[in-house]
Motif scaffolding. Structure first.
Motif, PDB file in Angstrom:
ATOM      1  N   ALA A   1       0.802  -1.079   0.114  1.00  0.00           N
ATOM      2  CA  ALA A   1       0.001   0.043  -0.090  1.00  0.00           C
ATOM      3  C   ALA A   1       0.805   1.240   0.011  1.00  0.00           C
ATOM      4  O   ALA A   1       0.544   2.311  -0.542  1.00  0.00           O
ATOM      5  CB  ALA A   1      -0.927  -0.035   1.183  1.00  0.00           C
ATOM      6  N   LEU A   2       1.941   1.214   0.849  1.00  0.00           N
ATOM      7  CA  LEU A   2       2.661   2.520   0.946  1.00  0.00           C
ATOM      8  C   LEU A   2       3.607   2.838  -0.453  1.00  0.00           C
ATOM      9  O   LEU A   2       3.805   4.047  -0.737  1.00  0.00           O
ATOM     10  CB  LEU A   2       3.649   2.373   1.984  1.00  0.00           C
ATOM     11  N   SER A   3       3.887   1.654  -1.217  1.00  0.00           N
ATOM     12  CA  SER A   3       4.638   2.015  -2.466  1.00  0.00           C
ATOM     13  C   SER A   3       3.527   2.319  -3.282  1.00  0.00           C
ATOM     14  O   SER A   3       4.076   2.783  -4.694  1.00  0.00           O
ATOM     15  CB  SER A   3       5.533   0.921  -2.829  1.00  0.00           C
ATOM     16  N   SER A   4       2.457   2.331  -3.156  1.00  0.00           N
ATOM     17  CA  SER A   4       1.529   2.663  -4.328  1.00  0.00           C
ATOM     18  C   SER A   4       0.840   4.011  -3.827  1.00  0.00           C
ATOM     19  O   SER A   4      -0.312   4.332  -4.742  1.00  0.00           O
ATOM     20  CB  SER A   4       0.119   1.711  -4.016  1.00  0.00           C
ATOM     21  N   PHE A   5       1.483   4.845  -3.211  1.00  0.00           N
ATOM     22  CA  PHE A   5       1.106   6.180  -2.858  1.00  0.00           C
ATOM     23  C   PHE A   5       0.750   7.036  -4.137  1.00  0.00           C
ATOM     24  O   PHE A   5      -0.330   7.919  -4.150  1.00  0.00           O
ATOM     25  CB  PHE A   5       1.957   7.048  -1.996  1.00  0.00           C
ATOM     26  N   PRO A   6       1.717   6.984  -5.363  1.00  0.00           N
ATOM     27  CA  PRO A   6       1.175   7.853  -6.589  1.00  0.00           C
ATOM     28  C   PRO A   6      -0.141   7.466  -7.020  1.00  0.00           C
ATOM     29  O   PRO A   6      -0.681   8.172  -7.727  1.00  0.00           O
ATOM     30  CB  PRO A   6       2.428   7.428  -7.281  1.00  0.00           C
ATOM     31  N   TYR A   7      -0.380   6.159  -6.970  1.00  0.00           N
ATOM     32  CA  TYR A   7      -1.558   5.767  -7.643  1.00  0.00           C
ATOM     33  C   TYR A   7      -2.963   5.937  -6.871  1.00  0.00           C
ATOM     34  O   TYR A   7      -3.820   6.276  -7.305  1.00  0.00           O
ATOM     35  CB  TYR A   7      -1.208   4.115  -7.829  1.00  0.00           C
ATOM     36  N   THR A   8      -2.863   5.606  -5.458  1.00  0.00           N
ATOM     37  CA  THR A   8      -3.962   5.609  -4.595  1.00  0.00           C
ATOM     38  C   THR A   8      -3.462   6.560  -3.629  1.00  0.00           C
ATOM     39  O   THR A   8      -3.714   6.028  -2.417  1.00  0.00           O
ATOM     40  CB  THR A   8      -4.301   4.059  -4.321  1.00  0.00           C
ATOM     41  N   PRO A   9      -3.330   7.795  -3.495  1.00  0.00           N
ATOM     42  CA  PRO A   9      -2.839   8.673  -2.191  1.00  0.00           C
ATOM     43  C   PRO A   9      -3.819   8.549  -1.107  1.00  0.00           C
ATOM     44  O   PRO A   9      -3.412   8.349   0.023  1.00  0.00           O
ATOM     45  CB  PRO A   9      -2.662   9.898  -2.749  1.00  0.00           C
ATOM     46  N   GLU A  10      -5.236   8.717  -1.290  1.00  0.00           N
ATOM     47  CA  GLU A  10      -6.062   8.606  -0.219  1.00  0.00           C
ATOM     48  C   GLU A  10      -6.200   7.259   0.467  1.00  0.00           C
ATOM     49  O   GLU A  10      -6.157   6.987   1.728  1.00  0.00           O
ATOM     50  CB  GLU A  10      -7.594   9.158  -0.848  1.00  0.00           C
ATOM     51  N   TYR A  11      -6.283   6.265  -0.535  1.00  0.00           N
ATOM     52  CA  TYR A  11      -6.262   4.831   0.015  1.00  0.00           C
ATOM     53  C   TYR A  11      -5.132   4.360   0.785  1.00  0.00           C
ATOM     54  O   TYR A  11      -5.214   3.591   1.760  1.00  0.00           O
ATOM     55  CB  TYR A  11      -6.765   3.795  -0.933  1.00  0.00           C
ATOM     56  N   SER A  12      -3.910   4.706   0.332  1.00  0.00           N
ATOM     57  CA  SER A  12      -2.492   4.376   0.602  1.00  0.00           C
ATOM     58  C   SER A  12      -2.324   5.352   2.315  1.00  0.00           C
ATOM     59  O   SER A  12      -1.694   4.540   3.014  1.00  0.00           O
ATOM     60  CB  SER A  12      -1.490   4.896  -0.179  1.00  0.00           C
ATOM     61  N   MET A  13      -2.872   6.474   2.200  1.00  0.00           N
ATOM     62  CA  MET A  13      -2.689   7.186   3.370  1.00  0.00           C
ATOM     63  C   MET A  13      -3.897   6.641   4.468  1.00  0.00           C
ATOM     64  O   MET A  13      -3.375   6.327   5.623  1.00  0.00           O
ATOM     65  CB  MET A  13      -3.241   8.626   3.205  1.00  0.00           C
TER      66      MET A  13
END
Length: 435
Positions: free
Chosen positions: A343-355
Motif C-alpha cells: 500500500a505504501l509504495s502505491s502512494f502515487p496511484y492511490t494516495p487517499e487509500y494509501s494514507m
C-alpha cells in the motif's frame, strides 16, 4: 499457596507488561499527514543508511543477514539516499561520500559481462549463490541497480571533483554492461541469468507482465551493448500472461495475471520510470498500475477468505515474509498476509487509500509493526503473526514511491536521462518526457 503465588506473579507481570505496552504506544507521536510521511521515509531510509554494510555501503538482503548484500535492493537504496539528501536526513556531502563508496565497491565486485549477481559478500564483493545454479549474473537485479545509478548520475550534476568522479564511474559501468550477451547468442528475448560455472542452465527467459519492464528498457538504452526493439516486442510482450483486458470488481486490467498478481509489479520498474502518460502499443501504464492497485485493495475489502483485519484501511498483497517463510502474495495466492510496502509504495496511484493504510499500520497495528527502520515487513492478524525483520527490496520502494508521490523527484531524474528517452522513442512509447 504456591499456585496462588504463581498466579499473583503472573498477574503482576501482565499488568506491568500491559502498562509498559500502553506507555510505549502512548510515546509514539501522533502526527499530521505530511509529518507522518516524512517520519516513514526517514525511518525507512535509515535501513539503507544506518544498517548499510560498513565496507561496501550496500544494503543487506535482510536484517538477520548483514554480510549478504543485495544488488536489486541496493539499487532501490541508492535512490533512497537521493531522497535522504533532498529531505535533509543527511547532507549532500554525506550522500555523495556514501555513493562513492558504493560505486567504488561495485567497480571491483564480481560481475559477469558487466552484470552483477543477485547477492554478494558485503566485505569482499564475491558472489554468494542465490541458488544451486544461480551463481552468476542476474540481469533483473542489475537493472534495478542501474535504474538507481542513472538517477544518481542526474542528481549529482555539479562540476566538482567528487561529483564528476561519481558520474564518470557510473558511466563506465553503464558502458560496460553487456545486455546483449543475455540474449543467449542473439535470440529475440532476454535471459535472466548467466553463470561461468553453469552457463545458461537456469534457462529463464524474461517475459511480461511482471516487474521486469525496466530491464528491457535499459537493455535497449545501453550505449555499447544494446538489444534491438524486436527483443522487447518478441520477447517481453510475448507470453501467456502479458495481455489481460478483463475487469475485476468493475475495474479493467490491461495486462498481467488474473487480479494483477503481487503489487510489486506496479512498483519496481516504476521507481524511476514515470508511468504518468507513459503508453505504448500494449498499454497505458498509469492505468495499468493504478487499476492493479485498486483491484488488489478491493479484493482485500471483499475478503473472500475472511481473514482477520482485511478491509478499506488494511490492504496490500505482495511478495514478502509470512508466517510460514516467504511467498508472492496476491488475490490468487492469499495467505492472510498484509505487507505494508504494497500500500505504501502505491502512494502515487492511490494516495487517499494509501494514507488510510498508513494510518492503520501506524496507529492501530502500532508497535507490533513499527520499529527502528519503519514498518516491519509483514503481518498476519488471523494467526497473530507480526514479522520482526526488514527486507531491502521491500523497504526501498516505500521511500522512493512516497517521494515520487510528494515531488516526482526520482521520476524527474531518471526520465531526464537522454539515453532513456532515446530508448523509449525506439520502442515507440509516448510520454510527456519525450516532447
Amino acid at each position: 499457596m504456591v499456585l496462588r503465588s504463581m498466579i499473583t506473579v503472573w498477574l503482576l507481570a501482565w499488568v506491568f507488561t500491559a502498562g509498559a505496552q500502553r506507555k510505549k504506544e502512548a510515546a509514539r507521536p501522533q502526527l499530521g499527514d505530511s509529518a507522518l510521511l516524512t517520519l516513514v521515509q526517514q525511518r525507512t531510509f535509515d535501513y539503507f543508511w544506518k544498517f548499510a554494510h560498513p565496507v561496501s555501503g550496500l544494503a543487506p538482503e535482510r536484517t538477520p543477514t548483514p554480510e549478504t548484500v543485495t544488488i536489486g535492493g541496493s539499487g532501490f537504496g541508492v535512490m533512497a539516499i537521493i531522497v535522504g539528501v533532498e529531505r535533509g536526513f543527511v547532507t549532500r556531502e554525506q550522500g555523495l561520500d556514501r555513493l562513492l563508496k558504493i560505486v567504488n565497491f561495485l567497480w571491483k565486485a564480481d560481475n559477469y559481462h558487466g552484470i552483477w549477481p543477485h547477492w554478494m559478500n558485503g566485505a569482499t564483493g564475491k558472489t554468494i549463490p542465490f541458488g544451486r545454479k544461480d551463481d552468476g549474473g542476474d540481469l533483473v537485479e542489475t537493472a534495478f541497480m542501474f535504474q538507481g545509478l542513472l538517477a544518481v548520475k542526474q542528481y549529482f550534476n555539479r562540476d566538482t571533483p567528487k561529483e564528476t568522479e561519481l558520474r564518470n564511474k557510473i558511466t563506465w559501468m553503464w558502458n560496460d554492461a553487456e545486455w546483449s550477451w543475455y540474449t543467449q547468442g542473439g535470440q529475440s528475448v532476454l535471459y535472466w541469468h548467466w553463470s561461468p560455472n553453469n552457463g545458461w542452465s537456469m534457462n529463464h527467459q524474461i517475459h511480461g507482465w511482471n516487474e521486469c519492464l525496466i530491464t528491457y528498457i535499459l537493455a535497449v538504452a545501453s550505449p555499447n551493448f544494446p538489444v534491438s526493439p524486436k527483443v522487447y516486442h518478441q520477447g517481453w510482450a510475448m507470453s501467456n500472461y502479458f495481455y489481460n483486458g478483463k475487469s475485476y470488481y468493475g475495474i479493467k486490467l490491461p495486462l498481467g495475471f488474473d487480479y494483477g498478481g503481487p503489487l510489486f509489479f506496479a512498483h519496481y520498474s516504476f521507481l524511476g520510470l514515470d508511468p504518468r502518460g507513459l503508453k505504448d502499443r500494449y498499454a497505458d501504464y498509469w492505468e495499468q498500475n493504478k487499476n492493479h492497485t485498486l483491484i488488489n485493495r478491493q479484493y482485500c475489502i471483499e475478503n473472500p477468505k475472511h481473514f482477520k483485519g482485511y478491509g478499506p484501511d488494511c490492504w496490500g498483497l505482495t511478495a514478502s515474509d509470512n508466517h510460514e517463510f516467504y511467498n508472492a502474495h496476491s488475490p490468487t495466492n492469499d495467505l492472510g498476509v498484509i505487507t505494508p510496502t504494497a500500500a505504501l509504495s502505491s502512494f502515487p496511484y492511490t494516495p487517499e487509500y494509501s494514507m488510510q493504510a498508513l494510518k492503520y499500520f501506524y496507529n492501530k497495528v502500532g508497535n507490533r509493526l513499527w520499529g527502528e527502520y519503519g514498518f516491519y515487513d509483514a503481518f498476519n492478524e488471523s494467526v497473530g503473526w507480526y514479522d520482526n525483520q526488514y527486507l531491502a527490496i521491500d523497504q526501498g520502494p516505500i521511500v522512493v514511491m512516497i517521494e515520487n508521490y510528494r515531488s516526482g523527484l526520482l521520476w524527474r531524474l531518471f526520465m531526464s536521462n537522454p539515453e532513456i528517452q532515446e530508448a523509449l522513442r525506439k520502442l515507440e512509447f509516448s510520454s510527456p518526457w519525450l516532447k
